[in-house]
Design a protein around this motif. Structure first.
Motif, PDB file in Angstrom:
ATOM      1  N   LEU A  28     100.608   7.975  14.713  1.00 48.74           N
ATOM      2  CA  LEU A  28      99.334   7.949  13.979  1.00 48.74           C
ATOM      3  C   LEU A  28      98.158   7.627  14.896  1.00 48.74           C
ATOM      4  CD1 LEU A  28     100.307   6.170  10.646  1.00 48.74           C
ATOM      5  CD2 LEU A  28      99.684   8.575  11.013  1.00 48.74           C
ATOM      6  N   GLN A  29      98.476   7.054  16.053  1.00 45.08           N
ATOM      7  CA  GLN A  29      97.426   6.701  17.021  1.00 45.08           C
ATOM      8  C   GLN A  29      96.928   7.898  17.818  1.00 45.08           C
ATOM      9  OE1 GLN A  29      99.538   2.872  18.543  1.00 45.08           O
ATOM     10  NE2 GLN A  29      98.060   3.558  20.073  1.00 45.08           N
ATOM     11  N   VAL A  30      97.594   9.035  17.683  1.00 45.38           N
ATOM     12  CA  VAL A  30      97.264  10.171  18.549  1.00 45.38           C
ATOM     13  C   VAL A  30      96.925  11.403  17.716  1.00 45.38           C
ATOM     14  CG1 VAL A  30      98.115  11.659  20.405  1.00 45.38           C
ATOM     15  CG2 VAL A  30      98.882   9.293  20.275  1.00 45.38           C
ATOM     16  N   LYS A  31      95.749  11.965  17.974  1.00 49.24           N
ATOM     17  CA  LYS A  31      95.368  13.225  17.321  1.00 49.24           C
ATOM     18  C   LYS A  31      95.138  14.265  18.419  1.00 49.24           C
ATOM     19  CE  LYS A  31      92.645  10.584  14.083  1.00 49.24           C
ATOM     20  NZ  LYS A  31      92.636   9.432  15.000  1.00 49.24           N
ATOM     21  N   VAL A  32      95.528  15.486  18.149  1.00 52.50           N
ATOM     22  CA  VAL A  32      95.291  16.576  19.104  1.00 52.50           C
ATOM     23  C   VAL A  32      94.369  17.576  18.404  1.00 52.50           C
ATOM     24  CG1 VAL A  32      96.384  18.378  20.488  1.00 52.50           C
ATOM     25  CG2 VAL A  32      97.585  16.203  20.112  1.00 52.50           C
ATOM     26  N   ARG A  33      93.201  17.820  18.981  1.00 58.55           N
ATOM     27  CA  ARG A  33      92.176  18.611  18.290  1.00 58.55           C
ATOM     28  C   ARG A  33      91.490  19.588  19.258  1.00 58.55           C
ATOM     29  NH1 ARG A  33      94.265  16.559  14.583  1.00 58.55           N
ATOM     30  NH2 ARG A  33      93.465  15.052  13.074  1.00 58.55           N
ATOM     31  N   ALA A  34      91.037  20.709  18.698  1.00 55.06           N
ATOM     32  CA  ALA A  34      90.238  21.636  19.504  1.00 55.06           C
ATOM     33  C   ALA A  34      88.824  21.086  19.633  1.00 55.06           C
ATOM     34  CB  ALA A  34      90.195  22.999  18.815  1.00 55.06           C
ATOM     35  N   LEU A  35      88.357  21.015  20.862  1.00 52.17           N
ATOM     36  CA  LEU A  35      86.938  20.677  21.086  1.00 52.17           C
ATOM     37  C   LEU A  35      86.449  21.522  22.255  1.00 52.17           C
ATOM     38  CD1 LEU A  35      85.261  17.139  21.360  1.00 52.17           C
ATOM     39  CD2 LEU A  35      84.364  19.236  22.331  1.00 52.17           C
ATOM     40  N   ARG A  36      85.730  22.597  21.900  1.00 51.65           N
ATOM     41  CA  ARG A  36      85.100  23.434  22.932  1.00 51.65           C
ATOM     42  C   ARG A  36      83.716  22.860  23.191  1.00 51.65           C
ATOM     43  NH1 ARG A  36      86.579  28.409  19.221  1.00 51.65           N
ATOM     44  NH2 ARG A  36      86.144  26.690  17.814  1.00 51.65           N
ATOM     45  N   TRP A  37      83.457  22.554  24.463  1.00 52.07           N
ATOM     46  CA  TRP A  37      82.232  21.840  24.830  1.00 52.07           C
ATOM     47  C   TRP A  37      80.997  22.613  24.363  1.00 52.07           C
ATOM     48  CZ3 TRP A  37      84.648  22.369  30.267  1.00 52.07           C
ATOM     49  CH2 TRP A  37      85.749  21.553  30.357  1.00 52.07           C
ATOM     50  N   GLY A  38      80.064  21.865  23.836  1.00 56.74           N
ATOM     51  CA  GLY A  38      78.810  22.477  23.401  1.00 56.74           C
ATOM     52  C   GLY A  38      78.951  23.282  22.130  1.00 56.74           C
ATOM     53  N   LEU A  82      84.449  19.117  35.733  1.00 53.95           N
ATOM     54  CA  LEU A  82      83.088  19.493  36.162  1.00 53.95           C
ATOM     55  C   LEU A  82      83.168  20.493  37.313  1.00 53.95           C
ATOM     56  CD1 LEU A  82      81.492  15.900  36.234  1.00 53.95           C
ATOM     57  CD2 LEU A  82      81.243  17.620  34.443  1.00 53.95           C
ATOM     58  N   TYR A  83      83.610  21.712  37.021  1.00 51.80           N
ATOM     59  CA  TYR A  83      83.785  22.645  38.137  1.00 51.80           C
ATOM     60  C   TYR A  83      83.025  23.955  37.971  1.00 51.80           C
ATOM     61  CZ  TYR A  83      87.489  24.079  34.921  1.00 51.80           C
ATOM     62  OH  TYR A  83      88.182  24.445  33.805  1.00 51.80           O
ATOM     63  N   PHE A  84      82.593  24.324  36.735  1.00 55.50           N
ATOM     64  CA  PHE A  84      81.778  25.523  36.564  1.00 55.50           C
ATOM     65  C   PHE A  84      80.361  25.094  36.186  1.00 55.50           C
ATOM     66  CE2 PHE A  84      85.677  28.174  35.260  1.00 55.50           C
ATOM     67  CZ  PHE A  84      85.801  28.692  36.534  1.00 55.50           C
ATOM     68  N   PRO A  85      79.335  25.572  36.925  1.00 54.22           N
ATOM     69  CA  PRO A  85      77.968  25.124  36.650  1.00 54.22           C
ATOM     70  C   PRO A  85      77.565  25.376  35.199  1.00 54.22           C
ATOM     71  CG  PRO A  85      78.008  26.682  38.486  1.00 54.22           C
ATOM     72  CD  PRO A  85      79.420  26.529  38.034  1.00 54.22           C
ATOM     73  N   GLN A  86      78.033  26.494  34.612  1.00 52.35           N
ATOM     74  CA  GLN A  86      77.602  26.797  33.240  1.00 52.35           C
ATOM     75  C   GLN A  86      78.161  25.804  32.220  1.00 52.35           C
ATOM     76  OE1 GLN A  86      79.536  28.722  35.159  1.00 52.35           O
ATOM     77  NE2 GLN A  86      81.095  29.829  34.007  1.00 52.35           N
ATOM     78  N   ASN A  87      79.222  25.068  32.598  1.00 48.60           N
ATOM     79  CA  ASN A  87      79.797  24.085  31.667  1.00 48.60           C
ATOM     80  C   ASN A  87      79.050  22.750  31.667  1.00 48.60           C
ATOM     81  OD1 ASN A  87      81.805  25.675  30.636  1.00 48.60           O
ATOM     82  ND2 ASN A  87      83.322  25.058  32.171  1.00 48.60           N
ATOM     83  N   PRO A 128      75.813  21.713  31.298  1.00 48.10           N
ATOM     84  CA  PRO A 128      74.969  21.385  30.140  1.00 48.10           C
ATOM     85  C   PRO A 128      75.780  21.212  28.863  1.00 48.10           C
ATOM     86  CG  PRO A 128      74.248  23.442  31.194  1.00 48.10           C
ATOM     87  CD  PRO A 128      75.438  22.968  31.950  1.00 48.10           C
ATOM     88  N   LEU A 129      76.874  21.977  28.727  1.00 53.11           N
ATOM     89  CA  LEU A 129      77.706  21.887  27.509  1.00 53.11           C
ATOM     90  C   LEU A 129      78.443  20.545  27.473  1.00 53.11           C
ATOM     91  CD1 LEU A 129      79.225  25.510  27.594  1.00 53.11           C
ATOM     92  CD2 LEU A 129      77.139  24.708  26.471  1.00 53.11           C
ATOM     93  N   ILE A 130      78.919  20.112  28.633  1.00 49.52           N
ATOM     94  CA  ILE A 130      79.623  18.818  28.702  1.00 49.52           C
ATOM     95  C   ILE A 130      78.617  17.691  28.450  1.00 49.52           C
ATOM     96  CG2 ILE A 130      80.826  17.238  30.289  1.00 49.52           C
ATOM     97  CD1 ILE A 130      82.226  19.760  31.449  1.00 49.52           C
ATOM     98  N   LEU A 131      77.418  17.820  29.018  1.00 51.43           N
ATOM     99  CA  LEU A 131      76.387  16.795  28.793  1.00 51.43           C
ATOM    100  C   LEU A 131      76.055  16.692  27.301  1.00 51.43           C
ATOM    101  CD1 LEU A 131      74.235  14.762  29.662  1.00 51.43           C
ATOM    102  CD2 LEU A 131      72.720  16.694  30.187  1.00 51.43           C
ATOM    103  N   GLU A 132      75.849  17.830  26.656  1.00 53.22           N
ATOM    104  CA  GLU A 132      75.522  17.848  25.224  1.00 53.22           C
ATOM    105  C   GLU A 132      76.653  17.182  24.426  1.00 53.22           C
ATOM    106  OE1 GLU A 132      74.943  21.890  23.901  1.00 53.22           O
ATOM    107  OE2 GLU A 132      74.630  21.273  21.818  1.00 53.22           O
ATOM    108  N   THR A 133      77.881  17.490  24.799  1.00 53.71           N
ATOM    109  CA  THR A 133      79.055  16.930  24.113  1.00 53.71           C
ATOM    110  C   THR A 133      79.122  15.411  24.323  1.00 53.71           C
ATOM    111  OG1 THR A 133      80.172  19.030  24.456  1.00 53.71           O
ATOM    112  CG2 THR A 133      81.572  17.146  23.921  1.00 53.71           C
ATOM    113  N   LEU A 134      78.913  14.993  25.561  1.00 52.51           N
ATOM    114  CA  LEU A 134      78.957  13.546  25.874  1.00 52.51           C
ATOM    115  C   LEU A 134      77.876  12.784  25.102  1.00 52.51           C
ATOM    116  CD1 LEU A 134      79.370  13.227  29.753  1.00 52.51           C
ATOM    117  CD2 LEU A 134      81.004  12.571  27.981  1.00 52.51           C
ATOM    118  N   LEU A 135      76.672  13.373  25.071  1.00 52.12           N
ATOM    119  CA  LEU A 135      75.563  12.680  24.385  1.00 52.12           C
ATOM    120  C   LEU A 135      75.866  12.534  22.894  1.00 52.12           C
ATOM    121  CD1 LEU A 135      72.489  14.275  26.195  1.00 52.12           C
ATOM    122  CD2 LEU A 135      73.319  11.919  26.402  1.00 52.12           C
ATOM    123  N   HIS A 136      76.544  13.524  22.320  1.00 52.41           N
ATOM    124  CA  HIS A 136      76.904  13.433  20.903  1.00 52.41           C
ATOM    125  C   HIS A 136      78.003  12.392  20.662  1.00 52.41           C
ATOM    126  CE1 HIS A 136      77.845  14.512  16.801  1.00 52.41           C
ATOM    127  NE2 HIS A 136      79.124  14.441  17.166  1.00 52.41           N
TER     128      HIS A 136
END
Ligand SMILES: C[S@@+](CC[C@H](N)C(=O)[O-])C[C@H]1O[C@@H](n2cnc3c(N)ncnc32)[C@H](O)[C@@H]1O
Length: 231
Positions: free
Chosen positions: A123-133, A152-157, A159-167
């Motif tokens: 119950l402590q573990v959930k596996v979910r789809a999360l596509r950044w941004g 953090l290896y593709f430049p286009q990702n 901003p999407l990772i940043l947006e996800t982190l901020l949320h």
């Protein structure tokens, strides 16, 4: 600001090949924090980069061991979890963990969870789809920890990772990201520079042999109103 530590990266203790499994060609075994981890991998999979254990994942696991980090009663989410090794360890260390990646990776993560997490912990573990941004609005913003290794290896990702982190984060969230710098030293350093506009970002540990850096990030009042990406 704490002193940057140096550590040796853990390696697998053994592995064996698997025949006739639809997901995995090998099982790798690791020992860390007093646990034996059993991780199915598939280096020849067509599912992309997430079907092997990357060095930075080993770096985060090793860092948790070195620093005695525990996640009891803490909400943890991992981005781009790949095989799930880091999250599986975080769950064994007491965390209430949400393991995320692209939808196509979730089956292998589920299977790796089932190899390692006793049913009493499930119950402590959930596996979910999360596509950044894209999927982050479906998740809450109350995580105590956000984890990520070698994402953090593709430049286009970035901003999407940043947006996800901020949320996902709030003023109490601690983000631990690990990166194998030699894959793209300039790009990865620039990515952390971008993130450092929004998070207090500290290089807390380094494995020099494998060029793996561990960063700790915490809330910071933004200096600008919209994200500025550093080229
Ligand atoms: C280099 S692998 C690292 C896997 C794992 N964190 C590790 O260190 O072993 C990058 C991971 O990010 C995931 N990924 C790539 N793009 C993504 C996206 N747009 N949204 C969510 N996950 C993504 C991949 O599926 C893969 O699992």
């Amino acid at each position: 600001m704490s002193e940057m530590k140096i550590m040796k990266l853990m390696g697998k203790t053994s592995y064996h090949c698997i025949h006739g499994d639809v997901d995995f060609t090998k099982k790798e075994f690791y020992e860390t924090c007093g646990f034996k981890l059993e991780i199915g991998v598939n280096p020849v999979s067509e599912l992309g980069f997430g079907t092997i254990v990357w060095e930075a994942a080993l770096g985060l696991c090793q860092y948790f061991e070195k620093e005695g980090i525990r996640f009891s009663n803490k909400k943890v989410i991992e981005l781009g979890a790949g095989t799930g090794i880091v999250s599986i360890l975080a769950a064994l260390l007491g965390g209430d963990v949400t393991i995320t990646d692209k939808p196509k990776l979730l089956n292998q993560i589920e299977r790796n969870v089932s190899f390692n997490i006793p049913s009493s912990f499930k119950l402590q573990v959930k596996v979910r789809a999360l596509r950044w941004g894209r999927d982050h609005p479906l998740f809450p913003s109350d995580y105590d920890y956000i984890l990520g290794s070698d994402i953090l290896y593709f430049p286009q990702n970035i901003p999407l990772i940043l947006e996800t982190l901020l949320h996902l984060s709030n003023e109490k969230t601690i983000v631990y990201f690990a990166s194998t710098m030699f894959y793209s030293p300039k790009l990865i350093s620039q990515a952390y520079l971008t993130l450092s506009q929004y998070f207090e970002t500290e290089l807390v540990c380094r494995c020099e042999v494998k060029d793996v850096n561990i960063y700790r990030m915490t809330d910071k009042t933004p200096t600008t109103t919209s994200p500025q990406f550093i080229e």
